[in-house]
Structure formats: C-alpha cells, structure tokens
Design a protein around this motif. Structure first.
Motif, PDB file in Angstrom:
ATOM      1  N   SER A 372       0.832  -1.202   0.000  1.00  0.00           N
ATOM      2  CA  SER A 372       0.000   0.000   0.000  1.00  0.00           C
ATOM      3  C   SER A 372       0.865   1.249   0.000  1.00  0.00           C
ATOM      4  CB  SER A 372      -0.964  -0.008   1.184  1.00  0.00           C
ATOM      5  OG  SER A 372      -0.224   0.031   2.375  1.00  0.00           O
ATOM      6  N   LEU A 373       0.296   2.310  -0.536  1.00  0.00           N
ATOM      7  CA  LEU A 373       0.960   3.593  -0.605  1.00  0.00           C
ATOM      8  C   LEU A 373       0.042   4.632   0.012  1.00  0.00           C
ATOM      9  CD1 LEU A 373       2.294   3.405  -4.249  1.00  0.00           C
ATOM     10  CD2 LEU A 373       3.697   3.544  -2.198  1.00  0.00           C
ATOM     11  N   SER A 374       0.655   5.575   0.716  1.00  0.00           N
ATOM     12  CA  SER A 374      -0.172   6.588   1.357  1.00  0.00           C
ATOM     13  C   SER A 374      -0.974   7.339   0.305  1.00  0.00           C
ATOM     14  CB  SER A 374       0.702   7.564   2.152  1.00  0.00           C
ATOM     15  OG  SER A 374       1.645   8.158   1.305  1.00  0.00           O
ATOM     16  N   GLN A 375      -2.175   7.645   0.584  1.00  0.00           N
ATOM     17  CA  GLN A 375      -3.102   8.419  -0.252  1.00  0.00           C
ATOM     18  C   GLN A 375      -3.642   7.658  -1.463  1.00  0.00           C
ATOM     19  OE1 GLN A 375      -1.965  12.605  -0.918  1.00  0.00           O
ATOM     20  NE2 GLN A 375      -0.458  12.296   0.675  1.00  0.00           N
ATOM     21  N   VAL A 376      -3.124   6.478  -1.759  1.00  0.00           N
ATOM     22  CA  VAL A 376      -3.714   5.668  -2.825  1.00  0.00           C
ATOM     23  C   VAL A 376      -4.339   4.423  -2.207  1.00  0.00           C
ATOM     24  CG1 VAL A 376      -3.324   4.457  -4.996  1.00  0.00           C
ATOM     25  CG2 VAL A 376      -1.967   6.457  -4.432  1.00  0.00           C
ATOM     26  N   GLY A 377      -3.724   3.966  -1.108  1.00  0.00           N
ATOM     27  CA  GLY A 377      -4.214   2.747  -0.465  1.00  0.00           C
ATOM     28  C   GLY A 377      -3.561   1.528  -1.088  1.00  0.00           C
ATOM     29  N   ARG A 378      -4.313   0.414  -1.072  1.00  0.00           N
ATOM     30  CA  ARG A 378      -3.736  -0.837  -1.562  1.00  0.00           C
ATOM     31  C   ARG A 378      -3.486  -0.771  -3.064  1.00  0.00           C
ATOM     32  NH1 ARG A 378      -3.817  -5.783  -0.505  1.00  0.00           N
ATOM     33  NH2 ARG A 378      -5.469  -6.346  -1.965  1.00  0.00           N
ATOM     34  N   VAL A 379      -2.340  -1.285  -3.475  1.00  0.00           N
ATOM     35  CA  VAL A 379      -2.017  -1.294  -4.902  1.00  0.00           C
ATOM     36  C   VAL A 379      -1.376  -2.627  -5.289  1.00  0.00           C
ATOM     37  CG1 VAL A 379      -1.657   1.196  -5.094  1.00  0.00           C
ATOM     38  CG2 VAL A 379       0.294  -0.282  -4.578  1.00  0.00           C
ATOM     39  N   THR A 380      -1.544  -2.970  -6.560  1.00  0.00           N
ATOM     40  CA  THR A 380      -0.779  -4.053  -7.170  1.00  0.00           C
ATOM     41  C   THR A 380       0.264  -3.388  -8.061  1.00  0.00           C
ATOM     42  OG1 THR A 380      -2.763  -5.400  -7.165  1.00  0.00           O
ATOM     43  CG2 THR A 380      -0.940  -6.177  -8.529  1.00  0.00           C
ATOM     44  N   MET A 381       1.471  -3.965  -8.074  1.00  0.00           N
ATOM     45  CA  MET A 381       2.583  -3.300  -8.746  1.00  0.00           C
ATOM     46  C   MET A 381       3.381  -4.289  -9.590  1.00  0.00           C
ATOM     47  SD  MET A 381       5.792  -1.392  -6.852  1.00  0.00           S
ATOM     48  CE  MET A 381       4.932   0.049  -6.230  1.00  0.00           C
ATOM     49  N   ARG A 382       3.667  -3.892 -10.827  1.00  0.00           N
ATOM     50  CA  ARG A 382       4.635  -4.636 -11.636  1.00  0.00           C
ATOM     51  C   ARG A 382       5.913  -3.823 -11.607  1.00  0.00           C
ATOM     52  NH1 ARG A 382       4.233  -7.913 -16.238  1.00  0.00           N
ATOM     53  NH2 ARG A 382       2.520  -8.803 -15.046  1.00  0.00           N
TER      54      ARG A 382
END
Ligand SMILES: [Zn+2]
Length: 486
Positions: A372-382
């Motif tokens: 997770s990233l602040s201000q975006v929340g949970r993310v999936t990342m390549r």
C-alpha cells in the motif's frame, strides 16, 4: 530528476527558538514579537541558501546572473532593509517561480523569466520577494514552520499544486514551499511596486505580471507548472488592489522617468533553456530521456508525465494508475535479485511472483507485488529493478487492485521499455530554448507555434509568454519570444 537527493533539513537554532524578543518591523515601524534576531535571520538564510543552490542548481549563464543581481541590488538599496547581505540567484528550474529566504536571499527560476515581458516586470517580481524579506514575512514563516516541525520551508510567490499522491506527485522541486497569508502577499505586491517605482522602473509592471501569472494558472493543461492560484488571493483581486499603490507611487515620484527596458530584457533572455534541462532528463511526447545517465523509458500514451527531482511519475488521466521511475539509493545486495528483494521488503511490499530476466539487454529482476501507498491505499505493482553499469533503477507500474487488470498490459509494456541510449542518441538530445521573432502581418499564435516554434510550444502558451490574452493576436512588427528546438 535524479541528480540530487539531498533532503533539506531545518536549521537548528540552538537554544534560541524559545527566546522570544521584541523587535521593530522595518516596514510597518510597529513593535512585534520576534523569534529571531537579524543575525539569526541572516545565518538561517545563508545555510538554507547552500541547500537551495545544491537542490535546484544555479543556472549557468553568467551574464544573466549578473543582470538579475544588478537589478536586485538596485532595488534592495531602495528597500526598508538596505544593509542585509542581499543575493539574487537564477535557479535552473523550469517551473514558474520566485521565492525568498530570511536574511535577503532571493531566487528566481529560469522558468519565470520566459513569462516576464520586460525589465520592469522582472524588477516587480524581485521587489515582491524583497518585500517578503523586509516585512519579515520570510523570517516569521520560517519560525512558524520550524515550530510546526516541517522539514523545509521556502517562502514562495507560487506554490506547487496540492500533492494528490504524496511523494509520487512531486511537481519538479524537491522542496516544500510555505504559503504566506493573503495579507502578506498583498503587502509584498505593494512593496514590490514601491521599490520598483522608487528605483525608476514602471510600477504598473506589477499588475502586468500578476495578470500574466493569472493566465498561466488558468491554463489547466500546463503540466508541471505550480498552481499558485490554489493558495493565493485570486489574481484579479490582486491586480485591482495593486492599482491604487501604482497610482500612489507615480504621484509620489512625479518627476521620475519610468523605464520598462523591454529590448534589453529580451536580449538578455534570448537563448535561455525553456522547459526541461537535459541534465535532469527530458520529457518528449510519452518518452523520458536522460542523456547524461544514458537511458530512455516510454510511458503509456497520453499519460501525464511529471519530471520530479527525485523521480519521474506518469499518471493515467482521471485514474489511480501510475508508472514511476527512480534510482535505488544505496542498493543492498550482491545480485539484482537480492537488491530487488531488499528494496521491495523495505518499502513494505510482498512479492506475488517474480524472476530474473533481461530488459533490452540489461540485467533485471521483474516481479509482481502487493502493498500500500499513502493516499492511494492498496495497490498491485509490476516492478523491475534494472542494473545499468553501477546504477540500479526501479521502474514500477502500479494501480489499485480493481483497476490493475485493465491497465496491466500498458504498465508491463512501459516497464519493459527501459533501454540504454547510444552515445549518438544522447548527443542529439538538446533542450528547447527561447528565441526572438518579429511578427509579420497575418501571423497568429497558432501559425507561429507551428512554423517558427516547430510545435515546441502551444499557441496559448506563446500568447501568455508575450503579455497577451490568449484571445488576442500578435501585432505585425511586434518583437516576440518564441521557443525553438535544436
Ligand atoms: Zn509572495
């Protein structure tokens, strides 16, 4: 981006912060509570000046620096605090900005110089910043900020847009600007007109450049331009407020010859870099090119690219999907696999799948992660960690989990587009520059943008740069600033 990562630390006033003294405000003459002496103000300014010059870079054009310095010094001599160690510096920043540090350290970006139309407007901007120092706005703002525990605070005429994505949305400057209150801005406008007028420059240049900067703010597609409108009194109101001062200054100095010095000014800025300096990497269409570090990366088409000091970020319009690129500082591990593993763990990301690979011939580790990233929340990342010589780059495409499947292909293609630039390709990357052009009958901003400027600049930008409303057209015979490529 990438050339500088220094974090500007607050200057610690050993034992002084709580020592409140009373001092006379040099502008108003009133007694006020003061948290620092003039000596402390100068000391803070000097220390922050070193950091600022390192962070932003000084623009390498000695004649231009001397020109700005000379105008600044003439204004400062006619200010309320002529004895400060005044210093005026053009910083190598494409954004439209000017700012002051306590103690008399004034900065103006090369970006704003392209939008000022004459010497009197330059004097007005410098006078405005001098006003923030003489009226002790800069010192007070610094004190407030230090007390609030903020890391860096440089008072600014314009303020970067509100960051929608924490560090991922840096607007080009690696420093945080402090906003002054409305009253401080109006007072600085007034002092700017007063100092310019006393020194012999046309004080009406102040409402002129405020009008120009208002137009810049209205140009919503002006990528990378700090949105000063979000934090300043609306420019029309500011323009109206300053008109009364202009009249007063003119009445008080009735015998004065008002100089504008447009031709001198234009000849001084002829040839300066406009937009990104290749030294910091350059955005061309949907590509990011870094001739010094010798690499290129393609972002998804039509995404908004911001070339920040520490990283480059592309954002999908209207969606929470990003591609970002930065250097991995002090990579830990012997292999690219170890480096990727440690850097992602440190960032709090969990690896779902991954493996070692090559990307356009470069050793890399490519993985899919969740976190997770602040201000975006949970993310999936390549994300790919890519080794080029001794440097390790992180290129990451990320989106919120529900959006990720829709953009996965575009993110993956972008991550895999990282490649080395050949020497020849790198040598061919030249910055855009300001040039001068005399308008002919029948010219329009559109035709000049296309023909004389080789589509390096928008028609609306050309109009605003030349002190015109976007609805006006240039007059035949008018000397104009244009933007040319190599
Ligand atoms: Zn200001």
């Amino acid at each position: 981006m990438i050339s500088v990562t220094a974090v500007v630390k607050p200057v610690v006033l050993a034992g002084c912060l709580l020592a409140v003294a009373c001092a006379t405000n040099p502008v108003t003459g009133k007694r006020e509570v003061s948290f620092m002496s003039e000596a402390q103000e100068i000391q803070i300014g000097r220390e922050l000046d070193t950091e600022t010059q390192r962070e932003m870079g000084v623009y390498t054009d000695r004649a231009l620096q001397e020109y700005v310095e000379e105008i600044g010094q003439r204004l400062a001599r006619n200010s309320h605090r002529p004895n400060l160690p005044w210093q005026f510096t053009v910083v190598d920043v494409p954004a439209i900005n000017a700012f002051a540090l306590p103690g008399g350290y004034i900065y103006i970006t090369r970006g704003i110089l392209a939008y000022l139309d004459n010497e009197a407007q330059l004097a007005g901007v410098l006078g405005h910043e001098i006003g923030h120092v003489t009226a002790r706005h800069a010192a007070q703002a610094y004190t407030r900020a230090t007390q609030a525990g903020l890391a860096v605070l440089l008072g600014s005429i314009f303020v970067p847009a509100v960051r929608p994505f924490g560090d991922l949305a840096q607007t080009g400057l690696g420093v945080l600007f402090l906003k002054y209150g409305r009253g401080d801005e109006l007072e600085a406008d007034r002092l700017g007109a007063e100092y310019a007028g006393k020194t012999g420059w046309e004080p009406a240049a102040v409402p002129e450049f405020l009008t120009t900067l208002g137009r810049v703010g209205e140009l919503s597609d002006s990528r990378g331009v700090p949105n000063w409108l979000s934090t300043h009194p609306d420019p029309e109101n500011r323009v109206q407020q300053i008109q009364a001062t202009v009249t007063q200054v003119k009445t008080a100095n009735a015998a004065q010859q008002w100089s504008v010095n447009r031709d001198v000014y234009l000849s001084r800025i002829d040839g300066i870099i406009f937009g990104d300096n290749p030294r910091e990497g350059i955005v061309r269409g949907n590509a990011f090119l870094h001739p010094d570090l010798r690499f290129a990366l393609e972002f998804p088409k039509e995404w908004d690219v911001t070339n920040g000091k520490e990283q480059v970020v592309a954002k999908m319009p209207g969606q929470e999907a990003y591609v970002l690129l930065h250097i991995v500082e002090q990579p830990q591990g012997r292999t690219i696999e170890e480096i990727a593993d440690r850097s992602m763990k440190q960032a709090g990301f969990r690896e779902m799948s991954g493996g070692r690979t090559t990307i356009n011939g470069l050793d890399a580790y490519l993985g899919t992660y969740e976190g997770s990233l602040s201000q975006v929340g949970r993310v999936t990342m390549r994300a790919a960690h890519i080794q080029q010589g001794r440097t390790v780059y992180l290129v990451a495409g990320l989106a919120q989990p529900q959006l990720y499947p829709k953009v996965e292909e575009a993110l993956a293609a972008s991550v895999r587009s990282f490649r080395e630039l050949s020497r020849g390709e790198a040598d061919n990357i030249q910055p855009n520059r300001i040039a001068l052009y005399t308008a002919r009958a029948g010219d329009t901003w559109q035709s000049i943008a296309e023909r004389q400027s080789g589509a390096n600049v928008k028609a609306s930008t050309l109009a605003i740069m030349n002190n015109h409303d976007v609805a006006d057209q240039p007059r035949a015979g008018e000397k104009l600033k244009i933007v040319v490529g190599e």
